[in-house]
Design a protein around this motif. Structure first.
Motif, PDB file in Angstrom:
ATOM      1  N   THR A   1     -34.622 -16.433 -38.917  1.00  0.00           N
ATOM      2  CA  THR A   1     -33.755 -17.657 -39.005  1.00  0.00           C
ATOM      3  C   THR A   1     -32.645 -17.818 -38.051  1.00  0.00           C
ATOM      4  OG1 THR A   1     -34.031 -17.469 -41.601  1.00  0.00           O
ATOM      5  CG2 THR A   1     -31.874 -18.647 -40.609  1.00  0.00           C
ATOM      6  N   GLY A   2     -32.263 -18.738 -37.401  1.00  0.00           N
ATOM      7  CA  GLY A   2     -31.731 -19.005 -36.171  1.00  0.00           C
ATOM      8  C   GLY A   2     -32.116 -18.460 -34.782  1.00  0.00           C
ATOM      9  N   SER A   3     -33.339 -18.360 -34.544  1.00  0.00           N
ATOM     10  CA  SER A   3     -34.125 -18.203 -33.381  1.00  0.00           C
ATOM     11  C   SER A   3     -34.448 -19.568 -32.518  1.00  0.00           C
ATOM     12  CB  SER A   3     -35.295 -17.333 -33.563  1.00  0.00           C
ATOM     13  OG  SER A   3     -36.174 -18.161 -34.488  1.00  0.00           O
ATOM     14  N   GLY A   4     -33.902 -20.580 -33.083  1.00  0.00           N
ATOM     15  CA  GLY A   4     -34.301 -21.814 -32.321  1.00  0.00           C
ATOM     16  C   GLY A   4     -35.590 -22.544 -32.683  1.00  0.00           C
ATOM     17  N   LYS A   5     -36.126 -22.229 -33.742  1.00  0.00           N
ATOM     18  CA  LYS A   5     -37.500 -22.781 -33.931  1.00  0.00           C
ATOM     19  C   LYS A   5     -37.444 -24.331 -34.244  1.00  0.00           C
ATOM     20  CE  LYS A   5     -38.443 -20.590 -37.720  1.00  0.00           C
ATOM     21  NZ  LYS A   5     -37.258 -19.911 -37.835  1.00  0.00           N
ATOM     22  N   THR A   6     -36.545 -24.642 -35.018  1.00  0.00           N
ATOM     23  CA  THR A   6     -36.222 -26.216 -35.239  1.00  0.00           C
ATOM     24  C   THR A   6     -36.150 -26.867 -33.885  1.00  0.00           C
ATOM     25  OG1 THR A   6     -35.400 -25.900 -37.419  1.00  0.00           O
ATOM     26  CG2 THR A   6     -34.780 -27.778 -36.560  1.00  0.00           C
ATOM     27  N   THR A   7     -35.247 -26.374 -32.975  1.00  0.00           N
ATOM     28  CA  THR A   7     -34.946 -26.892 -31.863  1.00  0.00           C
ATOM     29  C   THR A   7     -36.223 -27.456 -30.901  1.00  0.00           C
ATOM     30  OG1 THR A   7     -32.721 -26.275 -31.692  1.00  0.00           O
ATOM     31  CG2 THR A   7     -33.603 -27.049 -29.643  1.00  0.00           C
ATOM     32  N   THR A   8     -37.180 -26.274 -31.013  1.00  0.00           N
ATOM     33  CA  THR A   8     -38.112 -26.246 -30.273  1.00  0.00           C
ATOM     34  C   THR A   8     -39.081 -27.162 -30.899  1.00  0.00           C
ATOM     35  OG1 THR A   8     -38.153 -23.831 -29.556  1.00  0.00           O
ATOM     36  CG2 THR A   8     -40.495 -25.087 -29.576  1.00  0.00           C
ATOM     37  N   LEU A   9     -39.421 -27.222 -32.032  1.00  0.00           N
ATOM     38  CA  LEU A   9     -40.297 -28.298 -32.888  1.00  0.00           C
ATOM     39  C   LEU A   9     -39.900 -29.787 -32.633  1.00  0.00           C
ATOM     40  CD1 LEU A   9     -41.125 -26.364 -36.196  1.00  0.00           C
ATOM     41  CD2 LEU A   9     -42.705 -27.093 -34.359  1.00  0.00           C
ATOM     42  N   TYR A  10     -38.364 -29.993 -32.772  1.00  0.00           N
ATOM     43  CA  TYR A  10     -37.980 -31.294 -32.726  1.00  0.00           C
ATOM     44  C   TYR A  10     -38.134 -31.853 -31.133  1.00  0.00           C
ATOM     45  CZ  TYR A  10     -35.803 -32.171 -37.463  1.00  0.00           C
ATOM     46  OH  TYR A  10     -35.992 -32.376 -38.586  1.00  0.00           O
ATOM     47  N   SER A  11     -37.977 -30.981 -30.491  1.00  0.00           N
ATOM     48  CA  SER A  11     -38.161 -31.236 -28.845  1.00  0.00           C
ATOM     49  C   SER A  11     -39.569 -31.579 -28.851  1.00  0.00           C
ATOM     50  CB  SER A  11     -37.421 -30.147 -27.918  1.00  0.00           C
ATOM     51  OG  SER A  11     -36.052 -30.083 -28.176  1.00  0.00           O
ATOM     52  N   THR A  12     -40.325 -30.898 -29.135  1.00  0.00           N
ATOM     53  CA  THR A  12     -41.889 -31.224 -28.909  1.00  0.00           C
ATOM     54  C   THR A  12     -42.284 -32.393 -29.652  1.00  0.00           C
ATOM     55  OG1 THR A  12     -42.310 -28.843 -28.828  1.00  0.00           O
ATOM     56  CG2 THR A  12     -44.076 -30.166 -29.359  1.00  0.00           C
ATOM     57  N   LEU A  13     -41.747 -32.701 -30.885  1.00  0.00           N
ATOM     58  CA  LEU A  13     -42.080 -34.012 -31.523  1.00  0.00           C
ATOM     59  C   LEU A  13     -41.391 -35.070 -31.014  1.00  0.00           C
ATOM     60  CD1 LEU A  13     -41.682 -32.608 -35.115  1.00  0.00           C
ATOM     61  CD2 LEU A  13     -43.868 -33.231 -34.061  1.00  0.00           C
ATOM     62  N   LYS A  14     -40.423 -34.897 -30.438  1.00  0.00           N
ATOM     63  CA  LYS A  14     -39.878 -36.175 -29.823  1.00  0.00           C
ATOM     64  C   LYS A  14     -40.515 -36.411 -28.473  1.00  0.00           C
ATOM     65  CE  LYS A  14     -36.318 -39.053 -28.916  1.00  0.00           C
ATOM     66  NZ  LYS A  14     -35.957 -40.078 -29.821  1.00  0.00           N
ATOM     67  N   ARG A  15     -41.212 -35.560 -27.869  1.00  0.00           N
ATOM     68  CA  ARG A  15     -41.997 -35.887 -26.717  1.00  0.00           C
ATOM     69  C   ARG A  15     -43.016 -36.569 -27.080  1.00  0.00           C
ATOM     70  NH1 ARG A  15     -46.166 -33.103 -24.524  1.00  0.00           N
ATOM     71  NH2 ARG A  15     -45.701 -31.140 -25.796  1.00  0.00           N
ATOM     72  N   LEU A  16     -43.796 -35.975 -28.456  1.00  0.00           N
ATOM     73  CA  LEU A  16     -45.228 -36.799 -28.825  1.00  0.00           C
ATOM     74  C   LEU A  16     -44.946 -37.892 -29.503  1.00  0.00           C
ATOM     75  CD1 LEU A  16     -46.583 -33.127 -30.099  1.00  0.00           C
ATOM     76  CD2 LEU A  16     -47.098 -34.367 -28.115  1.00  0.00           C
ATOM     77  N   ALA A  17     -43.739 -38.215 -30.020  1.00  0.00           N
ATOM     78  CA  ALA A  17     -43.492 -39.711 -31.008  1.00  0.00           C
ATOM     79  C   ALA A  17     -43.441 -40.684 -30.038  1.00  0.00           C
ATOM     80  CB  ALA A  17     -42.594 -39.233 -31.819  1.00  0.00           C
ATOM     81  N   THR A  18     -45.006 -41.105 -29.803  1.00  0.00           N
ATOM     82  CA  THR A  18     -44.666 -42.296 -29.077  1.00  0.00           C
ATOM     83  C   THR A  18     -45.349 -43.622 -29.945  1.00  0.00           C
ATOM     84  OG1 THR A  18     -47.009 -42.239 -28.500  1.00  0.00           O
ATOM     85  CG2 THR A  18     -45.569 -41.113 -26.989  1.00  0.00           C
TER      86      THR A  18
END
Length: 622
Positions: free
Chosen positions: A379-396
């Motif tokens: 917890t607190g290692s930045g997993k959510t940030t990595t996933l949201y940043s990735t999904l934002k790039r994929l969400a066309t």
């Protein structure tokens, strides 16, 4: 050597009498060739002359300062007036701001320089030492006190007529320190207002001193609106200060923790918790009640955990979202507020700390049409940030991105987000089953916690969907064994798993004060990363501490990443039920860089320190 006398007025230049008088007073050598003497309250003319004599500004800057300061506001402190003139420092050409001028003043007065850090000030005791009126009149601010003495910050170190009076009143010696006059003015108002609000809230009849029955009576009043009105005198101001101060300090989490004798407010900054303030238990209860009301939570219910969400604004007007979580404890209800920065979903991988090689491989994995990609870490290692940043790039516009989360971390219009609702038996597996009928292309599952959710994720991947999810394991290879322990058949796991990303966050050295570490222990470095042998002959740096980083030596955090791609050799090991060590060894042969090794490279680049890497990463194995 006698000071050099220079004519400061250009020939034939028009000048009004006030400017001429100011020039005459500040002219080097005007006082019968004597060095500028700082005494009593500072004035801008003497400050400019002293800066010139001390070699901080040259003649041209002095001339410009005389022109500009003559038109400044008389209500400003002398240092603020000089700082507003934007004069370059003679040594390096940098502008003399208030921090630089405060450092010069401390050196001239022979006193320590203090950057006031509210995280280290016992605000509750400030109002007990001096009155606000007295502090503002003398431009002083108490910053610490104990039985041996008190420390008081001042922006007027040569005006000390108040000092004997204060020492008699406090019955202890006083140590003077110099601080930025703007900080003194700001925190004097802030600290005394906060202390007064807490005292008023405690005295206010709307806040009971103790007792669950009295508190529930307050809650019942709150439903009719009267309790909130009563709280407006103190609690509302305390809560608003808490939020604004958290945003200013870059806090990621705010903790309100009830204790036996008092309540503690703590902020998590760059991964570490700091005590901010202590309040009476009755005030802590009222603050929690206020925040729960704003988060549309059940204020009466204190026996079970609850979740909520609040939207507010930073001082600059930017909207920010807070996720609330309560937990019943032995001494009351604990409340944690997590601050979510919407800008994180707009950051690219390099801004998150991905090296170029890992970034390219991660983008390749997450661009596959189907399969499972996992992000793992505590917890607190930045997993959510990595996933949201990735999904934002994929969400066309061409794809349908759906998520099932517990809770929804950040509301993002580009995704179709669903909240897990345990009260109506809507868990991850049920939500994933429902999403399968929503024609998704990409699915994000907040966490794989059980066999049912794991099986649903595998089925989604087998039927042509890209599934992203998280696990809590120590390293990337551990995610494979964790899924096998949950009961996922090895042949299905090998067929669907594309890769695993393990990550950690470590504090980065402050770029304003870090220095090359001449005493860097190469032997300790090699022992920490053995059996790997990275080259640390680059530019390792050490933490120093300055005003920007509040003397911690660290400012901000960066990610460390361990990316395990699942290739043919890894699938064969999974199908054969190989041990964890074999999976790790094969991953290294396939090009995986372990977390400790990724951290070692950051140390060699001067980004962080060996101590920070040892604290945050597991020891290398295999």
């Amino acid at each position: 050597m006698a000071p050099r006398t220079t004519s400061l007025t250009p020939p034939d230049s028009p000048e009004d009498p006030q400017q001429a008088a100011a020039r005459a007073a500040a002219r080097p050598g005007a006082a019968a060739g004597q060095r500028a003497r700082l005494q009593g309250a500072l004035d801008w003319q003497t400050v400019l002359q002293a800066l010139f004599e001390d070699g901080w500004i040259d003649e041209a800057a002095l001339r410009r300062g005389l022109d500009r300061c003559a038109h400044g506001s008389a209500r400003q402190h002398a240092l603020q007036r000089v700082a507003a003139a934007t004069l370059p420092r003679k040594a390096d050409g940098k502008l003399l701001d208030l921090d630089a001028l405060s450092a010069w003043l401390a050196e001239r007065a022979g006193l320590p320089l203090l950057r006031i850090d509210p995280l280290k000030v016992d605000i509750g005791r400030i109002g007990d030492l001096l009155s606000r009126h007295y502090a503002e009149r003398h431009r002083i601010l108490p910053v610490s006190a104990d039985a041996q003495g008190a420390t008081i910050a001042t922006a007027e170190p040569f005006e000390t007529g108040w000092l004997p009076e204060v020492e008699r009143m406090l019955r202890r010696p006083v140590q003077l320190v110099v601080a930025n006059p703007a900080d003194i003015a700001r925190y004097t108002a802030e600290f005394f207002n906060l202390a007064r609000s807490v005292r008023e809230a405690q005295r206010n009849g709307a806040i009971p001193a103790s007792g669950a029955n009295q508190f529930e009576q307050l809650v019942e009043m709150g439903r009719s609106g009267r309790a909130i009105d009563a709280n407006d005198a103190g609690i509302v101001q305390v809560v608003d200060w808490l939020w604004q101060y958290a945003f200013e300090q870059r806090a990621s989490d705010m903790h309100l923790e009830p204790r036996r004798e008092f309540g503690v407010i703590r902020f998590r900054i760059d991964g570490l918790l700091h005590v901010v303030y202590q309040v009476p238990p009755s005030v802590m209860n009222a603050m929690t009640s206020r925040i729960k009301l704003l988060g549309r939570m059940d204020v009466v219910e204190r026996r079970r955990p609850q979740d909520g969400r609040i939207k507010t604004r930073r001082p600059d007007g930017e909207e920010v979202e807070l996720r609330l979580s309560t937990l019943p404890t032995a001494f009351g209800e604990k409340l944690v507020m997590r601050v979510f920065d919407r800008d994180v979903v707009l950051r690219d991988l390099s801004a998150l700390g991905f090296p170029a090689a890992e970034s390219a491989r991660w983008e390749e994995l997450t661009s596959r049409p189907h399969g499972i990609v996992l992000v793992t870490g505590p917890t607190g290692s930045g997993k959510t940030t990595t996933l949201y940043s990735t999904l934002k790039r994929l969400a066309t516009d061409e794809v349908n991105v759906c998520t099932v989360e517990d809770p929804i971390e950040m509301v993002e219009p580009a995704f179709n987000q669903m909240q897990v609702q345990s009260g109506i038996e809507l868990g991850f597996a049920d939500g994933l089953r429902a999403l399968m009928r929503q024609d998704p292309d990409i699915i994000m599952v907040g966490e794989i916690r059980d066999r049912e959710t794991a099986d649903m994720a595998v089925q989604a991947a087998l039927t042509g969907h890209l599934v992203l999810s998280t696990l809590h394991t120590n390293d990337a290879a551990g995610a494979i064994t964790r899924l096998l322990e949950l009961g996922v058949p090895p042949y299905l796991l090998g067929a669907t798993l594309l890769g695993v990303l393990a990550q950690r966050l470590v504090r980065t050295l402050c770029v304003h004060c870090r220095q090359p570490d001449a005493a860097f222990d190469q032997a300790a470095f090699e022992a920490a990363v053995a059996p790997w042998k990275p080259n640390a002959q680059g530019r390792p740096c050490r933490a120093v501490g300055c005003l920007e980083c509040r003397n911690t030596g660290y400012l901000g955090r960066v990610g460390l990443y361990e990316l395990l791609p699942v290739g043919a050799a890894q699938r064969a090991l999974i199908a054969g039920g190989s041990a964890l060590d074999a999976l790790r060894a094969q991953a290294v042969r396939d090009g995986m860089r372990p977390l400790r090794l990724a951290g070692a490279l950051k140390v060699a680049e001067g980004v962080t320190t060996l101590e920070e890497i040892l604290r945050a990463t597991p020891a290398p194995q295999g």
